[in-house]
Design an enzyme around this catalytic site. Structure first.
Site, short mmCIF file in Angstrom:
data_model
loop_
_atom_site.label_atom_id
_atom_site.label_comp_id
_atom_site.label_asym_id
_atom_site.label_seq_id
_atom_site.Cartn_x
_atom_site.Cartn_y
_atom_site.Cartn_z
N PRO A 134 51.70 39.42 40.04
CA PRO A 134 51.65 38.43 39.65
C PRO A 134 50.99 37.89 40.47
O PRO A 134 51.12 36.52 40.36
CB PRO A 134 51.89 38.12 38.54
CG PRO A 134 53.31 38.20 38.99
CD PRO A 134 53.72 39.47 39.49
N CYS A 135 50.04 37.92 41.38
CA CYS A 135 49.61 38.01 42.80
C CYS A 135 48.43 36.60 41.90
O CYS A 135 48.20 35.30 42.57
CB CYS A 135 48.83 37.88 43.32
SG CYS A 135 47.27 39.06 42.31
#
Length: 169
Positions: A139-140
């Protein structure tokens, strides 16, 4: 000749996604259909000196699609999938920290830099984020500017906003 890379496409609330896997697991999630992402996949392979055929295998990705659909429906906060993360050891250390950012929360690039014991590496964190081959699953999108601004996202700021809203962040 190595085993082929396999791919499929799926529709999502943020548009078509292309999923790519090696025999070891999911190695890429790209925004757009295969017609638009095929060139990026081939460039990615060339950088890794991979000489493989790319074939479509929708059934292989049934579990990945199921988990992504559950995520988009707000029913899943963590993914449990085999992945084949290919990058430098620095990039992998950043991606590991990203996976520890809780669903619905955000951290600044600075916080991620501190978490990998490189507090001055804020720009490098941004670069590693940008190279994340499996956005959403790694989850950047949960990394924001220190001032709270929603900055930089490979899929575009609008998609980042949609993902953060979906998570209630």
């Amino acid at each position: 000749m190595d085993k082929p890379l396999i791919f499929t496409e799926m529709e999502s609330p943020i548009g078509t996604l292309t999923l790519v896997a090696t025999e070891n697991g999911l190695c890429q999630l790209l925004f757009g259909d295969f017609n638009g992402t095929g060139g990026k996949i081939r460039m990615w392979m060339a950088k890794r000196n991979m000489h493989r055929e790319i074939i479509r295998d929708d059934a292989y990705f049934d579990e990945t699609k199921k988990q992504l659909q559950e995520y988009f429906q707000g029913k899943r906060q963590m993914f449990d999938l085999p992945v084949d993360m290919q990058g430098t050891s620095f990039q992998k250390s950043v991606w590991e920290v990203l996976q520890r950012i809780p669903y619905g929360e955000t951290q600044s690039y600075k916080q991620v830099a501190v978490a990998i014991h490189s507090p001055k590496a804020v720009r490098a964190i941004g670069a590693a984020n940008n190279k994340n081959p499996i956005p959403i699953i790694v989850p950047c999108h949960r990394v924001i500017g220190s001032n709270g601004a929603i900055v930089g996202y490979g899929g575009g700021i609008e998609k980042k906003k949609q993902l953060l809203e979906l998570e209630g962040a």
